[in-house]
Structure formats: structure tokens, C-alpha cells
Design an enzyme around this catalytic site. Sequence first.
Site, PDB file in Angstrom:
ATOM      1  CE  LYS A   1      13.035 -35.598 -22.943  1.00 12.10           C
ATOM      2  NZ  LYS A   1      14.999 -35.477 -23.426  1.00 12.10           N
TER       3      LYS A   1
ATOM      4  CG  ASP B   1      16.373 -34.318 -26.945  1.00  9.76           C
ATOM      5  OD1 ASP B   1      16.231 -33.108 -27.149  1.00  9.76           O
ATOM      6  OD2 ASP B   1      15.856 -35.274 -26.061  1.00  9.76           O
TER       7      ASP B   1
ATOM      8  CG  LEU C   1      17.373 -22.406 -19.388  1.00  9.05           C
ATOM      9  CD1 LEU C   1      18.815 -22.524 -19.491  1.00  9.05           C
ATOM     10  CD2 LEU C   1      17.304 -21.311 -17.963  1.00  9.05           C
ATOM     11  CB  SER C   2      12.061 -24.936 -21.592  1.00  7.09           C
ATOM     12  OG  SER C   2      12.216 -26.453 -22.458  1.00  7.09           O
TER      13      SER C   2
ATOM     14  CG  ASN D   1      11.776 -33.562 -27.563  1.00 10.93           C
ATOM     15  OD1 ASN D   1      11.178 -34.196 -28.867  1.00 10.93           O
ATOM     16  ND2 ASN D   1      13.111 -32.528 -27.786  1.00 10.93           N
TER      17      ASN D   1
HETATM   18  P1  NAP Z   1      18.874 -41.071 -18.404  1.00  7.63           P
HETATM   19  O1  NAP Z   1      17.826 -41.664 -18.465  1.00  7.63           O
HETATM   20  O2  NAP Z   1      18.360 -41.184 -16.478  1.00  7.63           O
HETATM   21  O3  NAP Z   1      19.844 -42.337 -18.379  1.00  7.63           O
HETATM   22  C1  NAP Z   1      21.303 -41.626 -17.459  1.00  7.63           C
HETATM   23  C2  NAP Z   1      22.435 -42.747 -18.477  1.00  7.63           C
HETATM   24  O4  NAP Z   1      23.398 -42.473 -17.369  1.00  7.63           O
HETATM   25  C3  NAP Z   1      22.245 -44.017 -18.440  1.00  7.63           C
HETATM   26  O5  NAP Z   1      22.478 -45.124 -19.369  1.00  7.63           O
HETATM   27  C4  NAP Z   1      22.821 -44.523 -16.799  1.00  7.63           C
HETATM   28  O6  NAP Z   1      23.558 -45.783 -16.882  1.00  7.63           O
HETATM   29  C5  NAP Z   1      24.500 -43.515 -16.999  1.00  7.63           C
HETATM   30  N1  NAP Z   1      24.244 -42.895 -15.617  1.00  7.63           N
HETATM   31  C6  NAP Z   1      24.280 -41.911 -14.592  1.00  7.63           C
HETATM   32  N2  NAP Z   1      24.729 -41.780 -13.707  1.00  7.63           N
HETATM   33  C7  NAP Z   1      26.063 -42.505 -14.024  1.00  7.63           C
HETATM   34  C8  NAP Z   1      27.006 -42.490 -13.173  1.00  7.63           C
HETATM   35  N3  NAP Z   1      27.211 -41.923 -11.757  1.00  7.63           N
HETATM   36  N4  NAP Z   1      28.568 -43.344 -13.516  1.00  7.63           N
HETATM   37  C9  NAP Z   1      28.257 -43.551 -14.920  1.00  7.63           C
HETATM   38  N5  NAP Z   1      26.995 -43.348 -15.444  1.00  7.63           N
HETATM   39  C10 NAP Z   1      25.810 -43.093 -15.578  1.00  7.63           C
HETATM   40  O7  NAP Z   1      18.915 -39.612 -18.763  1.00  7.63           O
HETATM   41  P2  NAP Z   1      18.591 -39.126 -19.826  1.00  7.63           P
HETATM   42  O8  NAP Z   1      17.337 -39.112 -20.224  1.00  7.63           O
HETATM   43  O9  NAP Z   1      19.185 -40.175 -20.968  1.00  7.63           O
HETATM   44  O10 NAP Z   1      19.381 -37.824 -19.599  1.00  7.63           O
HETATM   45  C11 NAP Z   1      20.931 -37.408 -19.026  1.00  7.63           C
HETATM   46  C12 NAP Z   1      21.497 -36.595 -19.445  1.00  7.63           C
HETATM   47  O11 NAP Z   1      21.292 -35.173 -21.122  1.00  7.63           O
HETATM   48  C13 NAP Z   1      20.739 -35.682 -18.397  1.00  7.63           C
HETATM   49  O12 NAP Z   1      21.167 -35.264 -16.915  1.00  7.63           O
HETATM   50  C14 NAP Z   1      21.125 -33.983 -18.808  1.00  7.63           C
HETATM   51  O13 NAP Z   1      21.919 -32.832 -18.410  1.00  7.63           O
HETATM   52  C15 NAP Z   1      21.041 -34.235 -20.274  1.00  7.63           C
HETATM   53  N6  NAP Z   1      20.127 -33.773 -21.439  1.00  7.63           N
HETATM   54  C16 NAP Z   1      20.360 -32.199 -21.955  1.00  7.63           C
HETATM   55  C17 NAP Z   1      19.684 -32.152 -22.764  1.00  7.63           C
HETATM   56  C18 NAP Z   1      19.885 -31.275 -23.701  1.00  7.63           C
HETATM   57  O14 NAP Z   1      18.887 -30.631 -24.433  1.00  7.63           O
HETATM   58  N7  NAP Z   1      20.748 -30.645 -24.049  1.00  7.63           N
HETATM   59  C19 NAP Z   1      18.125 -32.990 -22.624  1.00  7.63           C
HETATM   60  C20 NAP Z   1      17.762 -34.048 -22.154  1.00  7.63           C
HETATM   61  C21 NAP Z   1      18.941 -34.387 -21.318  1.00  7.63           C
HETATM   62  P3  NAP Z   1      22.725 -47.204 -16.230  1.00  7.63           P
HETATM   63  O15 NAP Z   1      22.405 -47.533 -17.387  1.00  7.63           O
HETATM   64  O16 NAP Z   1      24.208 -47.593 -15.752  1.00  7.63           O
HETATM   65  O17 NAP Z   1      21.866 -46.494 -15.155  1.00  7.63           O
END
Ligand code: NAP
Length: 585
Positions: free
Chosen positions: A359, A402, A297-298, A384
Site C-alpha cells: 500500500k 480503507d 476474498l477480493s 489501496n
Molecule cells: P501493519 O502495517 O503491519 O501494522 C501492524 C501493527 O500491528 C503495527 O503497529 C504493529 O506494532 C502491531 N502489531 C503487530 N504484531 C503485534 C503484536 N504481536 N502485538 C501487538 N501489536 C502488534 O499491518 P496493517 O496493514 O495495519 O494490517 C493490520 C491488520 O488489519 C491485518 O492483520 C489485517 O487483518 C487487518 N486488515 C483489515 C482490512 C479490512 O478491510 N477489514 C484491511 C486491511 C487490513 P509495531 O509497530 O510495534 O510493530
Amino acid sequence: MGALLCVPIMVHDEAAALADAEAARDAGADLVEFRIDEVFSGSGDENETKLVLRLVAGSPLPCIVTCRSAAEGGGYDGDDMERVSVYERLGTAGRGGGPTLRAGSEPSTPRSIDAPGSENAARIVGVPGEHPPRYLDCELETYTRSANLKQKVNLAVASPDRPRESATSLILSIHDFQGRPADLTRRLLRARSEPVAAVIKLAYRARSVRDNLELFDLLAERDRPMIALGMGEFGLASRVLASKFGGFLTFASLRSAAVTAPGQPTVREILETYRFRSVRASTKVFGIVGWPVGHSLSPVVHNAGFDETGFDGVYVPWPVQADAASPDASYASFKATVLELVHHPRLDLAGLSVTIPHKENLVRLARESGWEMDAASEATGAGNTLVVERGAEVRARVANTDAPALAACLAAAVGGLEGRRIAVLGAGGVARAAAYGLSGAGAQVVILNRTRARAERLVADIARAGGGSAGDVRVGEMGELETVAFDAVVNGTPVGMESGPEPERSPIDAGMLAQIQPGAVFMDTVYRPLRTPFLRQAEEAGIRTIDGVGMFVSQAEAQFRMWTGLEPPPRLFENRTRAALMPEQ
Ligand code: NAP
């Protein structure tokens, strides 16, 4: 003058094609391209020719007529002489110019005609009010196949030695649906050696966003009006930015199901989201690097911000492929792309948003390149935002918006973060931003993650970087949700995200909610859907919730300030984001 906007119409049915041409005009297009290769078989059936003549006569906009050969991605596999005969018939049709284009937008060829009769013109009964199309498109390969073919095409169009003989001009085209043609330079030089070609069109499948840069260079060095487009999702920038580099036109489809080339945006997207009419030579370029970025959406919020503030900028997606199994290869492709974008002399890149999964790559590149970095990027190992300043030399700096965005959203909801106990689910990029931002504002952060070792790395990294000095960050167990009186719980995992690993599930068991203290807040960072299973579960238990839009909006607004020095219009980013996320009625 900016590039023209053309809607291609694959003709199957005359009335439907004309209705589409009217819709294209109403949507803001400048011309239409009638792709006749599905209705013209070259069998010698005069009705086919008459149908095309009626289309041109009835078109509410100036038009291009194209009978694309199967060899270049079209549907025509008949005889070349028949195909060129219909071109000749079209080019010499009737008298008068038909609808005209925006003044100053075309090659300097005449619009009025003194059409000489031709054999075909005498043989085929024309239609009342018939007139020639503004352009005929013929592939370079067809045009140069024989002297006879070339001569017949030349009879249909205006040429430098007979400029007033036809109102129709020739677009000489080169297509490759596989990728950049290996003999691109040779083919372009061959096209340039053809004096009758009023416009040269080059369209090939972009294999990476770097292909756009070559297309921009070719446009800048054109010897006559030129169309240079990258097909596929990597080529979107070449379509949106055509005016910046003097491109003659760009194609956009009427509806997303009607694209005639992969990666084509719709007219609405290119005019409304990408503000196609505002792009000019001076326009600064921004965008988002990630994989995938198609649903980001950016572009919606930043382009709306440029529009409302009058800032001369445009924001486009720059997809850069990544493979989780080979992080070094992903980094190599990220690095090569970003450095080319930053240093391209014509692009005027002024800033990038960087998203999943690049990132961490941004921080690695900043360290290798000696770019300035803010404390949040240093501490979390993820950035970011890239800000590019172009003075005597190009300077780039990296930030992480972020972390402050997440902290600001939660601070507003719980009335300040000092001393607050906050559980963060996950230990990935978002959890790192949360841990850094929240602890820096005085909160006590507990990381609850599926993989404990990753949570321990997060805590060690934040401590090493000096984050968490005001509060503290430690690793916890899921069971603590039932024993510790948390003020807030933040979901930093993709659990519950549409098209994520577990879209229907909440990252915590419903039974744990009974122990959550009154007044606590549940925040999700996932914003597709707006109401995730995690938030629904909390609402049902009477717990206050914050969806992921606030964080998204706040990090984007901070980027906008850094890039433009301007304040984003109040509530604009939030309204646009929520409108885009609302399910279609
Ligand atoms: P990431 O670096 O891939 O990290 C994902 C984390 O979630 C890891 O710690 C992983 O655990 C855990 N995880 C993944 N699948 C899981 C499951 N099925 N059950 C339990 N834990 C699980 O992702 P990220 O960059 O932090 O992003 C995470 C979410 O944040 C995204 O899905 C996105 O929607 C949201 N986000 C929002 C914004 C915003 O501006 N609102 C910005 C960026 C991201 P493990 O370490 O065990 O693999």
C-alpha cells in the site's frame, strides 16, 4: 468463441478415471485430458494399450491423450518408440468420431475418419465401440528427435495433406517446470515449422506475473490454435484470461488435490469465481496486487459484482513478492510490475486493489509517476486502489478506500463520529487509515501501539498532511483503556488473525474490559476468523462488537463504484464474503 475448458485426469485406475471424466462433464468442462503416463509403461503389455483404448471409448467428453515424458514433468521413462506406437494405435482406433466439441471451438480438422489399418491395429484386439481420441499430445522434443518417431506420430493424426484420414489432431507441446525457457523463441519457431501440429502448447513456470504478459502477446500473435499457460501461482492470470487473447484452451482440476500442474485452479473456481465463460476480447481486467494474495476474498466479491451488474470485467490475483528485509527491492519489483500491467497495450487493465505489503509502495509510485492521489492516500501514505483510464493516453489515479470504509462502519455503529473518543490499537497501515478517517469525521483518536515511536510518526504524518482537522489524533498508553471512557476500541493489529503472529490472543488484557463504559463498541479489522479472540472477549463482557467484514466490504464496494460507475448490488459483497468465511460444514 471462448477458450475450451479441459480437466486433466492422471489415470491410475480405469473406473476412477472414467468417473472423473463424468464429474468433469457435470462440472462444465468441454474436454478431458487422460494422462496415461502412470499406467502405460511401454513394456509391450497389450493390456495397458487396451485400457487406454477403453478409456477413450468410454469417455463422456472428447479427450486428449497424453503420455508425458519424465523429461517434461511426466511419469513415462520408457522407450519412445513404444510410446509413439500407442499413439499410433489410438489415432487409428475404430471408426467414427466419438464425442464432439462445442461448435466453432476447435481447429478446422475433420471429425469423421477413414482410419487406415496399421500394424498395431491388426495386432491388438480392439474394444467394442472404440474410437480415436480428439487429440494426442506429443512433446516437440520427442516429435523432432528422429524422422522415424515423427513419421509414426504423423500416421496417428490428421495432417494438412491427408486431412480426412484421422479424427485425431496433434497438440505439439513445450513445457518447462523451472521457468521461461531460455530458447523459447527458437523452440516456438521450431514448433511452428511443423505443419502437422494442429495446436501448439506452451506451458512454463511463471516466475513473476509479468510472464503472463509475454504469454498473452504470444497468443495474440499465434499462427494457429495455441495454448499458452504460466504454471505456478504467478501464472493464474494466463489460465483465467485465455479467452481474452484467443487461447485455445485452459486446464482446470476437478478438485484442489488433483492438480497436474502447480497453480491450476479448480473447475469450480474458474467457472464460478472467475466467470471463465464470460471472458472475451473486450473484457476489462482488474485484480489485486499483494503478497501473499492467494486467500484474498477480493476476486470473489468483485467478480460476483461484475456478474450481477452485467459489467464486462474480470478480476484476478496478481501476486508481487516482497521482502520485509529489503524494502527497496520490494518497491522495485512492485513498480516494474504495476507499470507493465498499466501500460501493456493488450491487457486492458482498468483497475487494481493493492494490499499488504504494497500500500505504501502505491503512494510512492504515484508520487514518482505524477499520478493523481486522493487526500486519504496523501495523508496516510498508503493507497489501496488504482483506477486506470485508457483514452488517447493512459491516466491512473490512486485512492484509499480503507479510511472512509472504516469510518463509515464505526459511524453507523456508534451513531455518528463527532466528538467520539476512539482508541485505535496499532500504528500500521490500517491504524493510519483509521486515524485519518475517524479524526476527519470529528472523532478524538488515541493511538495505542506496541512501538511508541511508530505511533508518534503516525500522528505527525497525519497532522502534517492536514488530516485530523475536525477532530484530533494523539499517542496514548494502553493503561488509558482503564481510565478514559472510550466510545469505541478498534483493533488495527494482526493479533488474533488466523496464521498471524498470535492467532489465539487478544491485543488487550481481559482485566481492562471491566472499565469500558456501557454502550461502547469493539471493532476488529481482522476478519479471519470472523470471531477473533478480541471480539469473543468483548462479547463475553457484554460489549457490542463489529467484525472486520463490514470494513472489507465497504472498501471493496467503493472500489467497484470507482471502476465501473455502477452501484454494487445491495448486500451482495457482504453475503459473498460471509459465505466464503463460514467454516465448511
Ligand atoms: P501493519 O502495517 O503491519 O501494522 C501492524 C501493527 O500491528 C503495527 O503497529 C504493529 O506494532 C502491531 N502489531 C503487530 N504484531 C503485534 C503484536 N504481536 N502485538 C501487538 N501489536 C502488534 O499491518 P496493517 O496493514 O495495519 O494490517 C493490520 C491488520 O488489519 C491485518 O492483520 C489485517 O487483518 C487487518 N486488515 C483489515 C482490512 C479490512 O478491510 N477489514 C484491511 C486491511 C487490513 P509495531 O509497530 O510495534 O510493530
